[in-house]
Scaffold this motif. Structure first.
Motif, short mmCIF file in Angstrom:
data_model
loop_
_atom_site.label_atom_id
_atom_site.label_comp_id
_atom_site.label_asym_id
_atom_site.label_seq_id
_atom_site.Cartn_x
_atom_site.Cartn_y
_atom_site.Cartn_z
N ASN A 181 0.83 -1.22 0.00
CA ASN A 181 0.00 0.00 0.00
C ASN A 181 0.86 1.25 0.00
O ASN A 181 0.52 2.25 -0.64
N ARG A 182 1.99 1.18 0.76
CA ARG A 182 2.86 2.35 0.78
C ARG A 182 3.45 2.63 -0.60
O ARG A 182 3.49 3.76 -1.07
N ARG A 183 3.88 1.54 -1.27
CA ARG A 183 4.46 1.72 -2.61
C ARG A 183 3.42 2.23 -3.60
O ARG A 183 3.70 3.13 -4.41
N LEU A 184 2.20 1.63 -3.53
CA LEU A 184 1.14 2.11 -4.44
C LEU A 184 0.80 3.57 -4.19
O LEU A 184 0.59 4.35 -5.13
N ALA A 185 0.74 3.93 -2.89
CA ALA A 185 0.44 5.33 -2.58
C ALA A 185 1.55 6.25 -3.07
O ALA A 185 1.29 7.33 -3.62
N ALA A 186 2.80 5.79 -2.89
CA ALA A 186 3.92 6.61 -3.38
C ALA A 186 3.89 6.73 -4.89
O ALA A 186 4.13 7.81 -5.46
N GLN A 187 3.59 5.61 -5.56
CA GLN A 187 3.51 5.66 -7.02
C GLN A 187 2.38 6.57 -7.49
O GLN A 187 2.55 7.34 -8.43
N GLN A 188 1.22 6.45 -6.82
CA GLN A 188 0.10 7.32 -7.21
C GLN A 188 0.43 8.78 -6.96
O GLN A 188 0.10 9.66 -7.78
N ALA A 189 1.10 9.04 -5.82
CA ALA A 189 1.50 10.42 -5.54
C ALA A 189 2.47 10.94 -6.60
O ALA A 189 2.38 12.09 -7.05
N GLU A 190 3.41 10.06 -7.01
CA GLU A 190 4.38 10.46 -8.04
C GLU A 190 3.68 10.73 -9.37
O GLU A 190 3.99 11.69 -10.08
N ARG A 191 2.69 9.83 -9.70
CA ARG A 191 1.95 10.06 -10.95
C ARG A 191 1.15 11.36 -10.87
O ARG A 191 1.08 12.12 -11.84
N ASP A 192 0.52 11.60 -9.69
CA ASP A 192 -0.25 12.84 -9.55
C ASP A 192 0.66 14.06 -9.69
O ASP A 192 0.30 15.05 -10.33
N ARG A 193 1.84 13.95 -9.05
CA ARG A 193 2.77 15.08 -9.15
C ARG A 193 3.24 15.28 -10.59
O ARG A 193 3.29 16.41 -11.09
N ALA A 194 3.56 14.16 -11.26
CA ALA A 194 4.00 14.27 -12.65
C ALA A 194 2.89 14.84 -13.54
O ALA A 194 3.14 15.65 -14.43
N ARG A 195 1.63 14.39 -13.26
CA ARG A 195 0.52 14.92 -14.05
C ARG A 195 0.32 16.42 -13.80
O ARG A 195 0.07 17.19 -14.73
#
Length: 391
Positions: A181-195
């Protein structure tokens, strides 16, 4: 301007009717160029929507050749911007698709790792159970303790061990899920930031493009205004010179009339050449049609037969006669035929080269190969087609 100035002089030198005709021709040319420009621009938009970028760039290059006004150039700029934006959108979609694929691969790897860990723990539990079973069997043979006491102690110890294993498995599973969950949240946060970064860059790019368009439009407006002023000044100078050079206008008028007469003569000669070529084409077409009709008539009316000749080998020969009457259009023909026996699928094909229609063994004879397997009187022969011979 170099093209405009001579055209302006010629326009001022023409009489009123000539000026009107020249204006009409100019308007028609402008309309044709406008149509070509709009067609090319529409094609560029369609190719852009289809993401056929080579087609879109080719259409925009064609439209650029016909862009004559500021509005046309502005439309051309919008078309180029739309093409650039569509390329950026496609690149963004590809990036997002690649990110989704990588995330799915990571999730699959983590799932496989969890399953492998669960299998390993299950194997350890089974091994421990087998070990305890062996120990219990060994202790059951000892006279120092009763069987009931040993069984009670074993059950208690086994329950404690199972509880410890279960607690460890629960902790490991919870930790694995938490890490996932931590990795998925970090990945989603990174995607949101990149978007967000991409959206901000896109907004900045659009604002910059809008500013550049405004600046180009303003520069174009200034250039057109200066061009109009220069045109007006040159037109005033041309009118002044026209009033001072009546004799040059007269000479230009005579030259214009001579040029018109020459153009008319050239047009008439061109028309005569075109008429002559058209007549030659029609004559050739008529001649070809007559030859085709003649060959088709020969194919329908030529009568072929099959016979033997004293060749000592028993071959079958095809011969026949030409139809009577009618004009001989083609002097030399080849007759293509097929021969077969009744009820047989085997067909012997041949060509009676340079057929003249003299039947009999001493006339036109054409050996049929392979020889049909039936009697010569039973052989069926037919004309397939007739073509020109003597080639």
């Amino acid at each position: 301007m170099r093209r405009f100035f001579p055209a302006l002089l010629l326009f001022l030198a023409l009489p009123g009717a000539g000026q009107n005709k020249l204006l009409e021709m100019s308007d028609k040319l402008d309309q044709l160029e406008k149509q070509d420009f709009q067609a090319a621009l529409d094609k560029a938009r369609l190719c852009t929507l289809r993401r056929d970028y080579d087609c879109a760039e080719s259409a925009l290059a064609k439209a650029a050749k016909s862009a004559g006004s500021a509005a046309d150039r502005s439309s051309l700029t919008r078309g180029r911007l739309a093409l650039y934006e569509e390329k950026e959108e496609e690149a963004r979609e590809l990036r997002e698709a690649e990110e989704r694929r990588l995330a799915a691969e990571r999730a699959e790897r983590e799932r496989i790792a969890r399953e492998e860990e669960e299998e390993r723990l299950a194997e350890e539990r089974e091994a421990e159970a087998r070990r305890r079973q062996r120990e219990m069997e060994e202790e059951s043979s000892s006279p120092s303790e009763s069987t009931a006491a040993m069984l009670t102690r074993y059950i208690q110890q086994k329950a404690a061990e199972n509880a410890a294993i279960l607690n460890k498995l629960n902790r490991d599973t919870a930790a694995a899920f938490a890490e996932t969950n931590r990795r998925l949240a970090a990945q989603q946060a990174e995607r949101d930031r990149a978007r967000r970064d991409a959206d901000e860059r896109e907004a900045d790019r659009r604002r910059q493009a809008a500013r550049e368009r405004d600046q180009r439009q303003a520069a174009e407006d200034r250039r057109l205004a200066a061009e109009r002023r220069e045109n007006e000044r040159r037109a005033a100078e041309a009118r002044e010179r026209e009033r001072e050079a009546q004799d040059r206008r007269d000479r230009a008028e005579r030259e214009r009339i001579a040029a018109q007469e020459k153009a008319e003569r050239e047009r008439q000669l061109a028309q005569q050449r075109a008429d002559r070529l058209e007549q030659e084409r029609r004559d050739k077409a008529a001649e070809q049609a007559e030859r085709t009709a003649y060959l088709q008539r020969m194919a329908r009316e030529i009568q072929l037969g099959v016979g033997k000749c004293p060749d000592g080998e028993g071959h079958y020969y095809a011969n026949g006669t030409m139809p009577r009457g009618g004009k001989e259009v083609v002097s030399c023909i080849d007759v293509h035929y097929e021969a077969s026996c009744p009820g047989s699928n085997i067909v012997s094909r041949g060509v009676a080269d340079n057929f003249v229609g003299l039947s009999g063994c001493y006339g036109d004879t054409y050996k049929i190969e392979p020889r049909p397997a039936c009697k010569v009187s039973e052989v069926r022969i037919r004309v397939v087609k007739v073509t020109e011979g003597c080639k």
